[in-house]
Design a protein around this motif. Structure first.
Motif, PDB file in Angstrom:
ATOM      1  N   ALA A 130      57.646 115.373  47.189  1.00 46.03           N
ATOM      2  CA  ALA A 130      59.066 115.020  47.147  1.00 46.03           C
ATOM      3  C   ALA A 130      59.213 113.573  46.716  1.00 46.03           C
ATOM      4  O   ALA A 130      58.388 112.724  47.052  1.00 46.03           O
ATOM      5  CB  ALA A 130      59.707 115.236  48.523  1.00 46.03           C
ATOM      6  N   ARG A 131      60.261 113.321  45.980  1.00 41.74           N
ATOM      7  CA  ARG A 131      60.546 111.964  45.506  1.00 41.74           C
ATOM      8  C   ARG A 131      61.817 111.453  46.179  1.00 41.74           C
ATOM      9  O   ARG A 131      62.848 112.126  46.167  1.00 41.74           O
ATOM     10  CB  ARG A 131      60.721 111.967  43.981  1.00 41.74           C
ATOM     11  N   GLY A 132      61.745 110.263  46.785  1.00 42.75           N
ATOM     12  CA  GLY A 132      62.898 109.663  47.407  1.00 42.75           C
ATOM     13  C   GLY A 132      63.852 109.094  46.380  1.00 42.75           C
ATOM     14  O   GLY A 132      63.689 109.337  45.179  1.00 42.75           O
ATOM     15  N   PRO A 133      64.846 108.351  46.829  1.00 39.08           N
ATOM     16  CA  PRO A 133      65.019 107.881  48.204  1.00 39.08           C
ATOM     17  C   PRO A 133      65.544 108.970  49.142  1.00 39.08           C
ATOM     18  O   PRO A 133      66.199 109.907  48.703  1.00 39.08           O
ATOM     19  CB  PRO A 133      66.051 106.755  48.060  1.00 39.08           C
ATOM     20  N   PHE A 134      65.201 108.801  50.426  1.00 41.96           N
ATOM     21  CA  PHE A 134      65.640 109.715  51.468  1.00 41.96           C
ATOM     22  C   PHE A 134      66.622 108.993  52.386  1.00 41.96           C
ATOM     23  O   PHE A 134      66.502 107.798  52.622  1.00 41.96           O
ATOM     24  CB  PHE A 134      64.437 110.218  52.277  1.00 41.96           C
ATOM     25  N   THR A 135      67.567 109.734  52.912  1.00 38.63           N
ATOM     26  CA  THR A 135      68.540 109.144  53.821  1.00 38.63           C
ATOM     27  C   THR A 135      67.956 109.069  55.229  1.00 38.63           C
ATOM     28  O   THR A 135      66.956 109.745  55.555  1.00 38.63           O
ATOM     29  CB  THR A 135      69.823 109.973  53.865  1.00 38.63           C
ATOM     30  N   LEU A 136      68.596 108.287  56.079  1.00 38.17           N
ATOM     31  CA  LEU A 136      68.170 108.201  57.473  1.00 38.17           C
ATOM     32  C   LEU A 136      68.250 109.571  58.132  1.00 38.17           C
ATOM     33  O   LEU A 136      67.337 109.957  58.885  1.00 38.17           O
ATOM     34  CB  LEU A 136      69.054 107.196  58.227  1.00 38.17           C
ATOM     35  N   THR A 165      53.267 109.419  64.558  1.00 35.85           N
ATOM     36  CA  THR A 165      52.810 108.217  63.856  1.00 35.85           C
ATOM     37  C   THR A 165      53.098 108.352  62.371  1.00 35.85           C
ATOM     38  O   THR A 165      52.918 109.434  61.795  1.00 35.85           O
ATOM     39  CB  THR A 165      51.293 107.992  64.054  1.00 35.85           C
ATOM     40  N   ILE A 166      53.519 107.262  61.760  1.00 38.51           N
ATOM     41  CA  ILE A 166      53.700 107.195  60.313  1.00 38.51           C
ATOM     42  C   ILE A 166      52.698 106.202  59.743  1.00 38.51           C
ATOM     43  O   ILE A 166      52.489 105.119  60.311  1.00 38.51           O
ATOM     44  CB  ILE A 166      55.129 106.734  59.943  1.00 38.51           C
ATOM     45  N   VAL A 167      52.094 106.555  58.616  1.00 43.31           N
ATOM     46  CA  VAL A 167      51.213 105.643  57.892  1.00 43.31           C
ATOM     47  C   VAL A 167      51.838 105.390  56.527  1.00 43.31           C
ATOM     48  O   VAL A 167      52.134 106.332  55.785  1.00 43.31           O
ATOM     49  CB  VAL A 167      49.798 106.221  57.723  1.00 43.31           C
ATOM     50  N   CYS A 168      52.041 104.120  56.178  1.00 35.27           N
ATOM     51  CA  CYS A 168      52.652 103.797  54.893  1.00 35.27           C
ATOM     52  C   CYS A 168      52.221 102.401  54.444  1.00 35.27           C
ATOM     53  O   CYS A 168      51.528 101.685  55.170  1.00 35.27           O
ATOM     54  CB  CYS A 168      54.172 103.879  54.980  1.00 35.27           C
ATOM     55  N   ARG A 169      52.642 102.037  53.232  1.00 30.63           N
ATOM     56  CA  ARG A 169      52.378 100.720  52.684  1.00 30.63           C
ATOM     57  C   ARG A 169      53.642  99.869  52.763  1.00 30.63           C
ATOM     58  O   ARG A 169      54.742 100.398  52.717  1.00 30.63           O
ATOM     59  CB  ARG A 169      51.940 100.821  51.218  1.00 30.63           C
ATOM     60  N   ASN A 170      53.468  98.569  52.839  1.00 23.65           N
ATOM     61  CA  ASN A 170      54.621  97.680  52.889  1.00 23.65           C
ATOM     62  C   ASN A 170      55.126  97.438  51.466  1.00 23.65           C
ATOM     63  O   ASN A 170      54.936  96.374  50.881  1.00 23.65           O
ATOM     64  CB  ASN A 170      54.289  96.353  53.567  1.00 23.65           C
ATOM     65  N   SER A 171      55.816  98.456  50.928  1.00 19.85           N
ATOM     66  CA  SER A 171      56.312  98.384  49.560  1.00 19.85           C
ATOM     67  C   SER A 171      57.588  97.561  49.456  1.00 19.85           C
ATOM     68  O   SER A 171      57.893  97.029  48.383  1.00 19.85           O
ATOM     69  CB  SER A 171      56.564  99.800  49.031  1.00 19.85           C
ATOM     70  N   GLY A 172      58.349  97.458  50.528  1.00 17.08           N
ATOM     71  CA  GLY A 172      59.608  96.748  50.485  1.00 17.08           C
ATOM     72  C   GLY A 172      60.689  97.555  49.780  1.00 17.08           C
ATOM     73  O   GLY A 172      60.448  98.664  49.310  1.00 17.08           O
ATOM     74  N   GLY A 173      61.879  96.996  49.734  1.00 17.91           N
ATOM     75  CA  GLY A 173      62.985  97.653  49.055  1.00 17.91           C
ATOM     76  C   GLY A 173      63.753  98.597  49.960  1.00 17.91           C
ATOM     77  O   GLY A 173      63.316  98.959  51.058  1.00 17.91           O
ATOM     78  N   GLU A 174      64.923  98.999  49.465  1.00 21.58           N
ATOM     79  CA  GLU A 174      65.807  99.862  50.242  1.00 21.58           C
ATOM     80  C   GLU A 174      65.460 101.343  50.104  1.00 21.58           C
ATOM     81  O   GLU A 174      65.706 102.134  51.009  1.00 21.58           O
ATOM     82  CB  GLU A 174      67.258  99.644  49.795  1.00 21.58           C
ATOM     83  N   GLY A 175      64.895 101.732  48.955  1.00 19.64           N
ATOM     84  CA  GLY A 175      64.707 103.145  48.663  1.00 19.64           C
ATOM     85  C   GLY A 175      63.813 103.889  49.634  1.00 19.64           C
ATOM     86  O   GLY A 175      64.007 105.081  49.865  1.00 19.64           O
ATOM     87  N   ALA A 176      62.829 103.204  50.214  1.00 17.09           N
ATOM     88  CA  ALA A 176      61.875 103.873  51.099  1.00 17.09           C
ATOM     89  C   ALA A 176      61.966 103.384  52.536  1.00 17.09           C
ATOM     90  O   ALA A 176      61.092 103.684  53.347  1.00 17.09           O
ATOM     91  CB  ALA A 176      60.451 103.667  50.574  1.00 17.09           C
ATOM     92  N   ALA A 177      63.025 102.643  52.855  1.00 18.62           N
ATOM     93  CA  ALA A 177      63.114 102.020  54.172  1.00 18.62           C
ATOM     94  C   ALA A 177      63.657 102.948  55.251  1.00 18.62           C
ATOM     95  O   ALA A 177      63.513 102.660  56.440  1.00 18.62           O
ATOM     96  CB  ALA A 177      63.986 100.765  54.097  1.00 18.62           C
ATOM     97  N   ALA A 178      64.251 104.083  54.865  1.00 18.93           N
ATOM     98  CA  ALA A 178      64.880 104.949  55.864  1.00 18.93           C
ATOM     99  C   ALA A 178      63.875 105.481  56.877  1.00 18.93           C
ATOM    100  O   ALA A 178      64.208 105.665  58.054  1.00 18.93           O
ATOM    101  CB  ALA A 178      65.603 106.103  55.174  1.00 18.93           C
TER     102      ALA A 178
END
Length: 250
Positions: free
Chosen positions: A176-182, A196-209
């Motif tokens: 799936a491709r974001g962005p995703f809503t809260l 638990t969530i594992v992710c990278r600190n990419s920054g930006g609004e698109g992946a912050a939800a």
């Protein structure tokens, strides 16, 4: 007026926006370069090339052959190899180089973040924490280190299909491709009972939800920190990049 050829090393949304802005302004001619790792990438406005340069020497040759006036490194924060190559090649070719990078995410009150430097540390932390149901919100090529955890169930959310698929004992793949809503992230985390969530600190609004959802649900986040980048002039916005380019001689 002399045309200014601007090479944009793309990979994030800001690179697309910058190409569109430059294409509509005199005297700029944007050339966007995409690594080609994403299937069917959205073409930027203006001239586009897809694929690697062939290391520092290849990029250096491209800069001279096309008489590039300036380079904007708008690659992903974790594309550190390309960043290193750009710094070396531009230095050799005497071409000005700017880093366009969105600010990193910062933990907010209520967050339960655990920073790691690499995926080996993330795997070790999952074992220590005793995580049982984990969302891996990563690139398709970054999943393999976690397939060694046999007592953990994983939800693998990637933009593209992993090829080959790592040998997970228990996992579900979600392409799936974001962005995703809260609301979408809350529903996903609840439905799969993620702890638990594992992710990278990419920054930006698109992946912050997903981070806001984790905060609301009290879910731990293992956050891979950004790699070290060369010391360069740097801006956080497209507007800042435009100002810098307008100030360049030539």
């Amino acid at each position: 007026m002399k045309t200014k050829k601007i090479l944009i090393l793309g990979g994030v949304t800001e690179g697309y926006i910058l190409a569109e802005e430059l294409a509509s302004r005199e005297p700029f001619h944007p050339i966007s370069s995409l690594a080609g790792r994403t299937q069917h990438p959205r073409p930027p406005v203006g001239e586009t090339r897809i694929g690697g340069f062939g290391g520092v020497e290849g990029l250096h040759a491209f800069l001279l052959e096309r008489a590039i006036d300036a380079v904007v490194d708008a690659t992903h924060p974790f594309a550190d190899t390309m960043g290193q190559h750009a710094a070396l090649a531009c230095d050799q070719a005497k071409v000005p180089l700017l880093r366009l990078e969105r600010p990193a995410w910062m933990p907010q009150p209520g967050d339960c973040w655990h920073p790691v430097a690499d995926w080996e540390q993330a795997v070790a932390f999952l074992q220590i924490q005793g995580a049982r149901r984990v969302l891996l919100a990563l690139g398709a090529r970054e999943l393999a280190p976690f397939s060694t955890l046999f007592d953990t169930w994983f939800l693998l959310r990637t933009v593209t299909q992993p090829d080959p698929m790592p040998p997970f004992t228990a996992a579900e793949l979600l392409v799936a491709r974001g962005p995703f809503t809260l609301e979408q992230e809350l529903e996903l985390l609840r439905r799969h009972e993620i702890d638990t969530i594992v992710c990278r600190n990419s920054g930006g609004e698109g992946a912050a939800a997903k981070l806001a959802a984790a905060r609301e649900l009290g879910i731990a986040v293992i956050m891979r920190e950004r790699p070290q980048r060369p010391s360069l002039p740097s801006v956080a916005t497209v507007a800042g990049a435009l100002d810098w380019l307008c100030d360049q001689p030539g």
